[in-house]
Design a protein around this motif. Structure first.
Motif, PDB file in Angstrom:
ATOM      1  N   LYS A  85       0.842  -1.209   0.000  1.00 37.90           N
ATOM      2  CA  LYS A  85       0.000   0.000   0.000  1.00 37.90           C
ATOM      3  C   LYS A  85       0.875   1.257   0.000  1.00 37.90           C
ATOM      4  CE  LYS A  85      -4.048   0.137   2.365  1.00 37.90           C
ATOM      5  NZ  LYS A  85      -5.112  -0.127   1.383  1.00 37.90           N
ATOM      6  N   SER A  86       2.008   1.194   0.690  1.00 35.06           N
ATOM      7  CA  SER A  86       2.912   2.345   0.723  1.00 35.06           C
ATOM      8  C   SER A  86       3.499   2.612  -0.661  1.00 35.06           C
ATOM      9  CB  SER A  86       4.043   2.090   1.732  1.00 35.06           C
ATOM     10  OG  SER A  86       3.487   1.857   3.009  1.00 35.06           O
ATOM     11  N   LEU A  87       3.985   1.556  -1.303  1.00 37.90           N
ATOM     12  CA  LEU A  87       4.517   1.714  -2.657  1.00 37.90           C
ATOM     13  C   LEU A  87       3.452   2.290  -3.582  1.00 37.90           C
ATOM     14  CD1 LEU A  87       6.389  -1.703  -2.966  1.00 37.90           C
ATOM     15  CD2 LEU A  87       7.453   0.506  -3.472  1.00 37.90           C
ATOM     16  N   GLU A  88       2.285   1.669  -3.543  1.00 38.72           N
ATOM     17  CA  GLU A  88       1.249   2.059  -4.492  1.00 38.72           C
ATOM     18  C   GLU A  88       0.805   3.502  -4.263  1.00 38.72           C
ATOM     19  OE1 GLU A  88      -2.008  -0.676  -4.921  1.00 38.72           O
ATOM     20  OE2 GLU A  88      -3.162   0.720  -6.148  1.00 38.72           O
ATOM     21  N   SER A  89       0.537   3.855  -3.000  1.00 37.16           N
ATOM     22  CA  SER A  89       0.005   5.205  -2.755  1.00 37.16           C
ATOM     23  C   SER A  89       1.039   6.270  -3.120  1.00 37.16           C
ATOM     24  CB  SER A  89      -0.459   5.345  -1.294  1.00 37.16           C
ATOM     25  OG  SER A  89       0.590   5.093  -0.383  1.00 37.16           O
ATOM     26  N   LEU A  90       2.312   6.027  -2.812  1.00 35.98           N
ATOM     27  CA  LEU A  90       3.345   7.024  -3.148  1.00 35.98           C
ATOM     28  C   LEU A  90       3.553   7.126  -4.657  1.00 35.98           C
ATOM     29  CD1 LEU A  90       5.921   6.201  -0.320  1.00 35.98           C
ATOM     30  CD2 LEU A  90       4.794   8.414  -0.653  1.00 35.98           C
TER      31      LEU A  90
ATOM     32  N   GLU B 201       4.278   3.496   8.172  1.00 37.27           N
ATOM     33  CA  GLU B 201       3.789   3.758   9.534  1.00 37.27           C
ATOM     34  C   GLU B 201       2.447   4.494   9.500  1.00 37.27           C
ATOM     35  OE1 GLU B 201       4.943   2.076  12.013  1.00 37.27           O
ATOM     36  OE2 GLU B 201       6.275   1.327  10.432  1.00 37.27           O
ATOM     37  N   GLU B 202       2.258   5.366   8.505  1.00 31.71           N
ATOM     38  CA  GLU B 202       0.967   6.041   8.378  1.00 31.71           C
ATOM     39  C   GLU B 202      -0.153   5.035   8.088  1.00 31.71           C
ATOM     40  OE1 GLU B 202       3.228   9.815   6.343  1.00 31.71           O
ATOM     41  OE2 GLU B 202       1.318   9.229   5.454  1.00 31.71           O
ATOM     42  N   TRP B 203       0.144   4.094   7.200  1.00 34.16           N
ATOM     43  CA  TRP B 203      -0.862   3.070   6.896  1.00 34.16           C
ATOM     44  C   TRP B 203      -1.120   2.183   8.117  1.00 34.16           C
ATOM     45  CZ3 TRP B 203      -4.310   3.356   3.351  1.00 34.16           C
ATOM     46  CH2 TRP B 203      -4.036   3.882   2.082  1.00 34.16           C
TER      47      TRP B 203
ATOM     48  N   ALA C  33      -3.268   4.134  10.450  1.00 31.25           N
ATOM     49  CA  ALA C  33      -4.645   4.227   9.925  1.00 31.25           C
ATOM     50  C   ALA C  33      -5.375   2.901  10.092  1.00 31.25           C
ATOM     51  CB  ALA C  33      -4.604   4.635   8.451  1.00 31.25           C
ATOM     52  N   SER C  34      -4.671   1.797   9.863  1.00 32.22           N
ATOM     53  CA  SER C  34      -5.359   0.509   9.942  1.00 32.22           C
ATOM     54  C   SER C  34      -5.697   0.148  11.383  1.00 32.22           C
ATOM     55  CB  SER C  34      -4.498  -0.598   9.294  1.00 32.22           C
ATOM     56  OG  SER C  34      -3.355  -0.878  10.065  1.00 32.22           O
ATOM     57  N   GLU C  35      -4.914   0.651  12.318  1.00 27.07           N
ATOM     58  CA  GLU C  35      -5.195   0.376  13.730  1.00 27.07           C
ATOM     59  C   GLU C  35      -6.303   1.272  14.268  1.00 27.07           C
ATOM     60  OE1 GLU C  35      -1.323   1.106  15.314  1.00 27.07           O
ATOM     61  OE2 GLU C  35      -0.840  -1.025  15.495  1.00 27.07           O
ATOM     62  N   HIS C  36      -6.558   2.380  13.596  1.00 28.04           N
ATOM     63  CA  HIS C  36      -7.517   3.363  14.115  1.00 28.04           C
ATOM     64  C   HIS C  36      -8.737   3.504  13.228  1.00 28.04           C
ATOM     65  CE1 HIS C  36      -3.851   4.284  16.310  1.00 28.04           C
ATOM     66  NE2 HIS C  36      -4.624   4.779  17.248  1.00 28.04           N
ATOM     67  N   THR C  37      -9.027   2.465  12.474  1.00 26.13           N
ATOM     68  CA  THR C  37     -10.219   2.484  11.623  1.00 26.13           C
ATOM     69  C   THR C  37     -11.207   1.451  12.155  1.00 26.13           C
ATOM     70  OG1 THR C  37      -8.909   3.121   9.707  1.00 26.13           O
ATOM     71  CG2 THR C  37     -11.071   2.156   9.269  1.00 26.13           C
ATOM     72  N   GLU C  38     -12.461   1.874  12.282  1.00 28.49           N
ATOM     73  CA  GLU C  38     -13.491   0.945  12.740  1.00 28.49           C
ATOM     74  C   GLU C  38     -13.603  -0.214  11.761  1.00 28.49           C
ATOM     75  OE1 GLU C  38     -15.299   1.222  15.435  1.00 28.49           O
ATOM     76  OE2 GLU C  38     -15.368   3.356  16.009  1.00 28.49           O
ATOM     77  N   HIS C  39     -13.868  -1.394  12.285  1.00 24.48           N
ATOM     78  CA  HIS C  39     -14.075  -2.543  11.404  1.00 24.48           C
ATOM     79  C   HIS C  39     -15.192  -2.240  10.416  1.00 24.48           C
ATOM     80  CE1 HIS C  39     -11.240  -5.293  13.064  1.00 24.48           C
ATOM     81  NE2 HIS C  39     -11.681  -5.055  14.297  1.00 24.48           N
TER      82      HIS C  39
ATOM     83  N   ILE D  70     -10.019   1.765   5.037  1.00 24.73           N
ATOM     84  CA  ILE D  70      -8.843   2.315   5.703  1.00 24.73           C
ATOM     85  C   ILE D  70      -8.264   3.415   4.824  1.00 24.73           C
ATOM     86  CG2 ILE D  70      -6.507   1.781   6.509  1.00 24.73           C
ATOM     87  CD1 ILE D  70      -7.561  -1.093   7.047  1.00 24.73           C
ATOM     88  N   GLU D  71      -8.217   4.627   5.362  1.00 27.74           N
ATOM     89  CA  GLU D  71      -7.712   5.763   4.579  1.00 27.74           C
ATOM     90  C   GLU D  71      -6.708   6.543   5.388  1.00 27.74           C
ATOM     91  OE1 GLU D  71     -11.308   7.775   3.657  1.00 27.74           O
ATOM     92  OE2 GLU D  71     -11.776   6.469   1.960  1.00 27.74           O
ATOM     93  N   LEU D  72      -5.767   7.162   4.687  1.00 28.26           N
ATOM     94  CA  LEU D  72      -4.811   8.041   5.356  1.00 28.26           C
ATOM     95  C   LEU D  72      -5.488   9.358   5.657  1.00 28.26           C
ATOM     96  CD1 LEU D  72      -1.583   7.384   3.271  1.00 28.26           C
ATOM     97  CD2 LEU D  72      -2.309   6.322   5.406  1.00 28.26           C
ATOM     98  N   LYS D  73      -5.278   9.863   6.906  1.00 27.24           N
ATOM     99  CA  LYS D  73      -5.911  11.132   7.277  1.00 27.24           C
ATOM    100  C   LYS D  73      -5.000  12.285   6.916  1.00 27.24           C
ATOM    101  CE  LYS D  73      -9.613   9.579   9.651  1.00 27.24           C
ATOM    102  NZ  LYS D  73      -9.798   8.279   9.077  1.00 27.24           N
TER     103      LYS D  73
END
Lengths: 206, 121
Positions: A19-24, B103-105, B108-114, B118-121
């Motif tokens: 996901k990191s590779l793809e999004s960047l 780390e951002e992903w 985000a994945s740890e702080h998203t409701e089931h 999952i999106e980056l804020k």
């Protein structure tokens, strides 16, 4: 506002990395999401060994086509519209009573995608990649292919530049079959060279 | 790699060649995504397939020498590692960018409701 308590387990490490590779790469404009999806759909649903089977069946049925295929494989395969990534330089090698060809990529997994799709797991495996070079007859036996000692076995090492397609021997008892019927006898494994083409009787039993 | 080099590798003696029928091309979505990213970057001229094969082949050789498995998952883990290397070698992305984004992903994945995307804020 994002709230700060945890809700669940993080995604698996590999998923986070991709996901990191793809999004960047998308943000930098180096790839487009729609194009990625279309490519995946193509390899999951459209490109596969049925393409190669059509090429082999025509070579069996049409001596002129076979001549073109052996002289310039990439161009003859392109007559079907089978072109694209990893098909830039393809070489067809013909099995005869005297010669049996088998293909490997000893470095990684180079493979003629436009005619065979993506390689099977065994083709990518280290034991196949090393052993078929050292003891091709033993490996062929494990795939159920017993060849007479008088048959020479040639092992072709595919590379990023050149990818091989085996034209298996046309099976006995196939006179008068149409190209479509012949194509049913051409398995993926026979075009890698670890097996022979199916005989008309065994194919019907499938 | 020459056949002679391969012939010296004793770890391969005991491993059976895996078999498969004509099953799914990719076992998990991330494998397909790593594959597609690589092909698209190659098509866009960011690297040649020979450059890719060299880096990817080295990853496979390393994994093989460690006796790591030879199924689809091990294969695509090598693929992913090679992709991370080549985008860095070609100055498309830096190692730091990748690590930071990961780390951002993860956050985000740890702080998203089931059930929520999952999106980056």
């Amino acid at each position: 506002m994002a709230h700060d308590h945890k809700h669940g387990d993080p995604l698996p490490e590999t998923v986070l990395r991709v996901k990191s590779l793809e999004s960047l790469l998308v943000e930098k404009g180096l790839v487009e999401t729609e194009a990625l999806d279309a490519l995946i759909d193509r390899y999951e649903n459209k490109v596969g060994p049925k393409n190669g089977a059509k090429v082999v069946a025509r070579a069996w049925n049409d001596p002129d086509y076979k001549r073109r295929l052996l002289a310039d494989s990439t161009a003859a395969i392109a007559e079907f519209g089978f072109t694209g990534a990893q098909g830039e330089e393809m070489v067809a090698v013909e099995n005869t009573d005297n010669v049996h060809n088998v293909v490997v990529c000893t470095l990684c997994s180079c493979y003629p995608w436009p005619v065979l799709g993506l390689p099977p797991v065994w083709y990518k495996s280290p034991p196949y990649r090393s052993r078929v070079v050292r003891e091709p007859r033993e490996v062929l036996k494990e795939f159920g292919t017993e060849l007479p000692n008088s048959t020479e076995v040639r092992v072709w090492d595919s590379t990023a530049e050149t990818r091989y397609l085996v034209i298996p021997k046309r099976p006995e008892g196939t006179d008068g079959l149409s190209e479509e019927e012949l194509a049913e006898l051409v398995s993926r494994d026979s075009m890698i060279g670890v097996t022979e083409a199916l005989s008309p009787n065994s194919a019907e039993g499938d | 790699m020459t056949p002679d080099m391969l012939a010296l590798d004793p770890t391969l003696e005991s491993i059976d060649i895996p078999r498969d029928e004509e099953g799914p091309v990719f076992e998990e979505p991330w494998q397909a995504q790593a594959f597609a990213l690589t092909v698209k970057l190659n098509e866009a001229g960011q690297f040649t397939w020979s450059e890719w094969a060299e880096i990817f082949g080295a990853e496979i050789a390393t994994a093989t020498s460690k006796g790591e498995g030879c199924g689809n998952n091990a294969y695509y883990l090598c693929w992913l590692a090679a992709l991370e290397k080549i985008v860095s070698h070609k100055n498309l992305l830096t190692v730091e960018q990748l690590a930071g984004r990961k780390e951002e992903w993860r956050y985000a994945s740890e702080h998203t409701e089931h059930g929520q995307p999952i999106e980056l804020k």
